[in-house]
Motif scaffolding. Structure first.
Motif, PDB file in Angstrom:
ATOM      1  N   LEU A 110     -52.171 -17.535  99.305  1.00  8.77           N
ATOM      2  CA  LEU A 110     -53.298 -17.359  99.400  1.00  8.77           C
ATOM      3  C   LEU A 110     -54.098 -15.736  99.587  1.00  8.77           C
ATOM      4  O   LEU A 110     -55.244 -14.840  99.850  1.00  8.77           O
ATOM      5  CB  LEU A 110     -53.102 -17.523 101.412  1.00  8.77           C
ATOM      6  N   LYS A 111     -52.751 -14.795  99.203  1.00  6.74           N
ATOM      7  CA  LYS A 111     -53.210 -13.415  98.709  1.00  6.74           C
ATOM      8  C   LYS A 111     -53.828 -13.148  97.716  1.00  6.74           C
ATOM      9  O   LYS A 111     -54.777 -12.313  97.271  1.00  6.74           O
ATOM     10  CB  LYS A 111     -51.799 -12.877  98.750  1.00  6.74           C
TER      11      LYS A 111
ATOM     12  N   SER B 144     -57.704 -14.391 101.112  1.00  6.88           N
ATOM     13  CA  SER B 144     -57.268 -14.915 102.220  1.00  6.88           C
ATOM     14  C   SER B 144     -56.902 -13.924 103.585  1.00  6.88           C
ATOM     15  O   SER B 144     -57.079 -13.799 104.333  1.00  6.88           O
ATOM     16  CB  SER B 144     -57.038 -16.279 102.221  1.00  6.88           C
ATOM     17  N   ILE B 145     -56.070 -13.517 103.411  1.00  9.12           N
ATOM     18  CA  ILE B 145     -54.866 -12.614 103.168  1.00  9.12           C
ATOM     19  C   ILE B 145     -54.764 -11.570 102.983  1.00  9.12           C
ATOM     20  O   ILE B 145     -54.905 -11.529 101.777  1.00  9.12           O
ATOM     21  CB  ILE B 145     -53.355 -13.028 103.713  1.00  9.12           C
ATOM     22  N   THR B 146     -54.236 -10.768 102.707  1.00  9.52           N
ATOM     23  CA  THR B 146     -54.315  -8.458 102.906  1.00  9.52           C
ATOM     24  C   THR B 146     -52.633  -8.610 102.693  1.00  9.52           C
ATOM     25  O   THR B 146     -52.000  -9.655 102.812  1.00  9.52           O
ATOM     26  CB  THR B 146     -54.450  -7.608 103.871  1.00  9.52           C
TER      27      THR B 146
ATOM     28  N   LEU C  78     -48.078 -19.312 100.615  1.00  8.91           N
ATOM     29  CA  LEU C  78     -48.846 -16.629 100.695  1.00  8.91           C
ATOM     30  C   LEU C  78     -49.682 -16.470  99.607  1.00  8.91           C
ATOM     31  O   LEU C  78     -49.830 -15.554  99.717  1.00  8.91           O
ATOM     32  CB  LEU C  78     -47.223 -16.836 102.063  1.00  8.91           C
TER      33      LEU C  78
ATOM     34  N   GLU D 115     -50.930  -8.425 105.663  1.00 10.52           N
ATOM     35  CA  GLU D 115     -50.209  -9.740 106.177  1.00 10.52           C
ATOM     36  C   GLU D 115     -49.183 -10.157 105.191  1.00 10.52           C
ATOM     37  O   GLU D 115     -48.253 -10.709 106.101  1.00 10.52           O
ATOM     38  CB  GLU D 115     -51.020 -10.854 105.912  1.00 10.52           C
ATOM     39  N   TYR D 116     -49.599 -10.388 103.717  1.00 10.91           N
ATOM     40  CA  TYR D 116     -49.111 -10.886 103.055  1.00 10.91           C
ATOM     41  C   TYR D 116     -47.352 -10.772 103.223  1.00 10.91           C
ATOM     42  O   TYR D 116     -46.058 -11.863 103.578  1.00 10.91           O
ATOM     43  CB  TYR D 116     -49.025 -10.786 101.779  1.00 10.91           C
TER      44      TYR D 116
ATOM     45  N   LEU E 183     -45.569 -12.183 107.044  1.00 11.99           N
ATOM     46  CA  LEU E 183     -46.161 -13.188 106.383  1.00 11.99           C
ATOM     47  C   LEU E 183     -44.454 -13.183 105.706  1.00 11.99           C
ATOM     48  O   LEU E 183     -43.833 -14.456 105.940  1.00 11.99           O
ATOM     49  CB  LEU E 183     -46.532 -14.166 106.305  1.00 11.99           C
TER      50      LEU E 183
END
Length: 126
Positions: free
Chosen positions: A107-108, A112-114, A104, A117-118, A121
């Motif tokens: 991805l942050k 890819s994710i905000t 995660l 969202e981080y 999740l």
């Protein structure tokens, strides 16, 4: 016999559908309750035998009695079995919360994710 004299009407069709629904519901409840009885470890064999006899002899009353008296503990046992199955699957697959948080984080940082969202999740993992 009044319904049979009318032939095939909407009322007959509706009553047939209600009867079929009631039968399927009754059969499903019997399967769920028998499954719960035989998976239980907190009652003896005699207790299980008494519940089975009650369900065979007094089917509808036995189902109602079991659901009323054992409904809450039945739900708790189902939740425990589901959690145990998830834990077993995670151990077989090699799931690690630390690994997932690292993924995660990657991805942050890649965008890819905000952040929201981080956080969502990550909270779900922990």
């Amino acid at each position: 016999m009044f319904f049979a004299q009318e032939g095939f009407t909407y009322r007959n069709f509706l009553m047939d559908m209600i009867a079929i629904f009631a039968f399927v519901l009754w059969f499903w409840l019997l399967i769920v309750i028998y499954g719960d009885i035989f998976r239980r470890h907190d009652i003896s064999g005699w207790g299980k035998a008494l519940w089975v006899i009650a369900l065979v002899l007094f089917s509808y009353l036995g189902i109602l009695a079991y659901v009323i008296t054992q409904g809450r503990s039945m739900a708790e046992r189902n939740a425990q079995r589901a959690q145990q199955a998830r834990d077993e699957l995670r151990s077989i697959v090699g799931f690690s919360v630390a690994d997932e948080i690292t993924k995660l984080n990657q991805l942050k940082t890649s965008g890819s994710i905000t952040e929201v969202e981080y956080d969502r999740l990550r909270a779900k993992l922990i």
